[in-house]
Motif scaffolding. Structure first.
Motif, PDB file in Angstrom:
ATOM      1  N   LEU A 150      -4.215 -13.809  96.875  1.00 29.58           N
ATOM      2  CA  LEU A 150      -4.040 -14.898  97.832  1.00 29.58           C
ATOM      3  C   LEU A 150      -4.832 -14.680  99.122  1.00 29.58           C
ATOM      4  O   LEU A 150      -4.595 -15.360 100.118  1.00 29.58           O
ATOM      5  CB  LEU A 150      -2.559 -15.048  98.183  1.00 29.58           C
ATOM      6  N   PHE A 151      -5.781 -13.743  99.091  1.00 33.05           N
ATOM      7  CA  PHE A 151      -6.479 -13.353 100.308  1.00 33.05           C
ATOM      8  C   PHE A 151      -7.100 -14.545 101.031  1.00 33.05           C
ATOM      9  O   PHE A 151      -6.833 -14.783 102.207  1.00 33.05           O
ATOM     10  CB  PHE A 151      -7.560 -12.313  99.991  1.00 33.05           C
ATOM     11  N   TRP A 152      -7.938 -15.322 100.346  1.00 33.67           N
ATOM     12  CA  TRP A 152      -8.639 -16.418 101.014  1.00 33.67           C
ATOM     13  C   TRP A 152      -7.699 -17.546 101.402  1.00 33.67           C
ATOM     14  O   TRP A 152      -7.936 -18.231 102.406  1.00 33.67           O
ATOM     15  CB  TRP A 152      -9.786 -16.944 100.147  1.00 33.67           C
ATOM     16  N   VAL A 153      -6.616 -17.729 100.658  1.00 35.26           N
ATOM     17  CA  VAL A 153      -5.637 -18.772 101.000  1.00 35.26           C
ATOM     18  C   VAL A 153      -4.954 -18.442 102.329  1.00 35.26           C
ATOM     19  O   VAL A 153      -4.687 -19.330 103.130  1.00 35.26           O
ATOM     20  CB  VAL A 153      -4.597 -18.917  99.865  1.00 35.26           C
ATOM     21  N   LEU A 154      -4.699 -17.167 102.556  1.00 40.38           N
ATOM     22  CA  LEU A 154      -4.045 -16.744 103.793  1.00 40.38           C
ATOM     23  C   LEU A 154      -5.047 -16.424 104.903  1.00 40.38           C
ATOM     24  O   LEU A 154      -4.760 -16.619 106.089  1.00 40.38           O
ATOM     25  CB  LEU A 154      -3.176 -15.518 103.513  1.00 40.38           C
ATOM     26  N   PHE A 155      -6.208 -15.942 104.523  1.00 45.76           N
ATOM     27  CA  PHE A 155      -7.191 -15.458 105.480  1.00 45.76           C
ATOM     28  C   PHE A 155      -7.795 -16.583 106.323  1.00 45.76           C
ATOM     29  O   PHE A 155      -7.850 -16.489 107.550  1.00 45.76           O
ATOM     30  CB  PHE A 155      -8.292 -14.709 104.716  1.00 45.76           C
ATOM     31  N   VAL A 156      -8.247 -17.630 105.677  1.00 43.14           N
ATOM     32  CA  VAL A 156      -8.927 -18.718 106.399  1.00 43.14           C
ATOM     33  C   VAL A 156      -8.008 -19.380 107.427  1.00 43.14           C
ATOM     34  O   VAL A 156      -8.390 -19.500 108.598  1.00 43.14           O
ATOM     35  CB  VAL A 156      -9.533 -19.732 105.405  1.00 43.14           C
ATOM     36  N   PRO A 157      -6.789 -19.800 107.053  1.00 43.25           N
ATOM     37  CA  PRO A 157      -5.918 -20.384 108.094  1.00 43.25           C
ATOM     38  C   PRO A 157      -5.562 -19.378 109.193  1.00 43.25           C
ATOM     39  O   PRO A 157      -5.466 -19.756 110.364  1.00 43.25           O
ATOM     40  CB  PRO A 157      -4.661 -20.806 107.335  1.00 43.25           C
ATOM     41  N   GLY A 158      -5.421 -18.111 108.816  1.00 42.94           N
ATOM     42  CA  GLY A 158      -5.123 -17.095 109.819  1.00 42.94           C
ATOM     43  C   GLY A 158      -6.242 -16.941 110.830  1.00 42.94           C
ATOM     44  O   GLY A 158      -5.998 -16.814 112.034  1.00 42.94           O
ATOM     45  N   VAL A 159      -7.472 -16.965 110.354  1.00 38.43           N
ATOM     46  CA  VAL A 159      -8.612 -16.843 111.259  1.00 38.43           C
ATOM     47  C   VAL A 159      -8.720 -18.084 112.146  1.00 38.43           C
ATOM     48  O   VAL A 159      -8.977 -17.976 113.350  1.00 38.43           O
ATOM     49  CB  VAL A 159      -9.920 -16.612 110.465  1.00 38.43           C
ATOM     50  N   VAL A 160      -8.511 -19.260 111.576  1.00 39.69           N
ATOM     51  CA  VAL A 160      -8.598 -20.498 112.366  1.00 39.69           C
ATOM     52  C   VAL A 160      -7.543 -20.504 113.474  1.00 39.69           C
ATOM     53  O   VAL A 160      -7.837 -20.796 114.633  1.00 39.69           O
ATOM     54  CB  VAL A 160      -8.470 -21.737 111.452  1.00 39.69           C
ATOM     55  N   VAL A 161      -6.309 -20.161 113.129  1.00 42.50           N
ATOM     56  CA  VAL A 161      -5.239 -20.126 114.131  1.00 42.50           C
ATOM     57  C   VAL A 161      -5.524 -19.054 115.174  1.00 42.50           C
ATOM     58  O   VAL A 161      -5.355 -19.281 116.386  1.00 42.50           O
ATOM     59  CB  VAL A 161      -3.862 -19.911 113.454  1.00 42.50           C
ATOM     60  N   MET A 221      -8.424 -17.884 116.101  1.00 41.90           N
ATOM     61  CA  MET A 221      -9.522 -18.332 116.964  1.00 41.90           C
ATOM     62  C   MET A 221      -9.020 -19.362 117.981  1.00 41.90           C
ATOM     63  O   MET A 221      -9.452 -19.343 119.144  1.00 41.90           O
ATOM     64  CB  MET A 221     -10.653 -18.933 116.121  1.00 41.90           C
ATOM     65  N   ALA A 222      -8.126 -20.248 117.557  1.00 44.41           N
ATOM     66  CA  ALA A 222      -7.587 -21.245 118.485  1.00 44.41           C
ATOM     67  C   ALA A 222      -6.806 -20.565 119.608  1.00 44.41           C
ATOM     68  O   ALA A 222      -6.952 -20.928 120.785  1.00 44.41           O
ATOM     69  CB  ALA A 222      -6.702 -22.234 117.731  1.00 44.41           C
ATOM     70  N   VAL A 223      -6.004 -19.589 119.248  1.00 41.08           N
ATOM     71  CA  VAL A 223      -5.226 -18.870 120.263  1.00 41.08           C
ATOM     72  C   VAL A 223      -6.155 -18.066 121.160  1.00 41.08           C
ATOM     73  O   VAL A 223      -6.012 -18.072 122.395  1.00 41.08           O
ATOM     74  CB  VAL A 223      -4.165 -17.963 119.593  1.00 41.08           C
ATOM     75  N   ALA A 224      -7.117 -17.365 120.564  1.00 41.96           N
ATOM     76  CA  ALA A 224      -8.024 -16.534 121.355  1.00 41.96           C
ATOM     77  C   ALA A 224      -8.886 -17.376 122.300  1.00 41.96           C
ATOM     78  O   ALA A 224      -9.224 -16.927 123.397  1.00 41.96           O
ATOM     79  CB  ALA A 224      -8.915 -15.712 120.423  1.00 41.96           C
ATOM     80  N   SER A 225      -9.227 -18.589 121.883  1.00 43.38           N
ATOM     81  CA  SER A 225     -10.054 -19.438 122.750  1.00 43.38           C
ATOM     82  C   SER A 225      -9.319 -19.859 124.009  1.00 43.38           C
ATOM     83  O   SER A 225      -9.946 -20.156 125.024  1.00 43.38           O
ATOM     84  CB  SER A 225     -10.536 -20.662 121.981  1.00 43.38           C
ATOM     85  N   THR A 226      -8.010 -19.890 123.949  1.00 44.47           N
ATOM     86  CA  THR A 226      -7.248 -20.245 125.148  1.00 44.47           C
ATOM     87  C   THR A 226      -7.055 -19.045 126.078  1.00 44.47           C
ATOM     88  O   THR A 226      -6.759 -19.230 127.251  1.00 44.47           O
ATOM     89  CB  THR A 226      -5.856 -20.810 124.782  1.00 44.47           C
ATOM     90  N   LEU A 227      -7.226 -17.844 125.543  1.00 40.85           N
ATOM     91  CA  LEU A 227      -6.996 -16.651 126.347  1.00 40.85           C
ATOM     92  C   LEU A 227      -8.264 -16.162 127.036  1.00 40.85           C
ATOM     93  O   LEU A 227      -8.316 -16.064 128.261  1.00 40.85           O
ATOM     94  CB  LEU A 227      -6.417 -15.536 125.474  1.00 40.85           C
ATOM     95  N   HIS A 228      -9.260 -15.797 126.238  1.00 45.95           N
ATOM     96  CA  HIS A 228     -10.479 -15.231 126.810  1.00 45.95           C
ATOM     97  C   HIS A 228     -11.573 -15.263 125.761  1.00 45.95           C
ATOM     98  O   HIS A 228     -11.313 -15.158 124.563  1.00 45.95           O
ATOM     99  CB  HIS A 228     -10.211 -13.780 127.252  1.00 45.95           C
ATOM    100  N   LEU A 229     -12.811 -15.372 126.218  1.00 48.44           N
ATOM    101  CA  LEU A 229     -13.953 -15.407 125.314  1.00 48.44           C
ATOM    102  C   LEU A 229     -14.072 -14.094 124.516  1.00 48.44           C
ATOM    103  O   LEU A 229     -14.439 -14.110 123.338  1.00 48.44           O
ATOM    104  CB  LEU A 229     -15.236 -15.666 126.108  1.00 48.44           C
ATOM    105  N   ALA A 230     -13.752 -12.990 125.141  1.00 47.28           N
ATOM    106  CA  ALA A 230     -13.811 -11.708 124.444  1.00 47.28           C
ATOM    107  C   ALA A 230     -12.799 -11.656 123.297  1.00 47.28           C
ATOM    108  O   ALA A 230     -13.035 -11.010 122.274  1.00 47.28           O
ATOM    109  CB  ALA A 230     -13.561 -10.562 125.413  1.00 47.28           C
ATOM    110  N   GLY A 231     -11.699 -12.350 123.456  1.00 48.17           N
ATOM    111  CA  GLY A 231     -10.702 -12.412 122.376  1.00 48.17           C
ATOM    112  C   GLY A 231     -11.257 -13.070 121.125  1.00 48.17           C
ATOM    113  O   GLY A 231     -10.939 -12.679 120.001  1.00 48.17           O
TER     114      GLY A 231
END
Length: 110
Positions: free
Chosen positions: A54-65, A67-77
């Motif tokens: 189930l790696f890609w099923v879990l991996f892609v949404p995890g990365v998208v979420v 990235m969304a959280v990190a974009s609100t915190l800091h560019l380095a995130g």
């Protein structure tokens, strides 16, 4: 019936197990045929696990979420999230190709 190479892997000291696991995840060839057989046994076991299937099923949404959280915190995130995602994807790919990388050690010369 247990795979003898898997039993040999489990009999290794913990430090040597870590080295072998990391070498497999980095996609590098091993030094000896024994190590190569243990690495293949390790990779086969990992590929049989539910998380791997189930790696890609879990991996892609995890990365998208992430990235969304990190974009609100800091560019380095965002850079950290991308680096971790690349490491995870490379580990998955390396588990797929461990037999190909170590083929020269796994084949018995005629």
């Amino acid at each position: 019936m247990d795979d003898p190479d898997a039993v040999a892997f489990n009999a290794l000291p913990r430090l040597e197990q870590k080295v072998l696991r990391r070498t497999v995840r980095m996609g590098r060839p091993l030094d000896t045929p024994e190590e190569a057989r243990m690495a293949v046994a390790f990779a086969r076991y990992q590929r049989s696990q539910p998380w791997y299937k189930l790696f890609w099923v879990l991996f892609v949404p995890g990365v998208v979420v992430s990235m969304a959280v990190a974009s609100t915190l800091h560019l380095a995130g965002m850079g950290v999230v991308l680096a971790l995602a690349a490491q995870g994807a490379w580990g998955w790919i390396s588990l797929c190709r461990v037999e190909k990388v170590n083929r020269h050690l796994l084949t018995v010369p005629a």
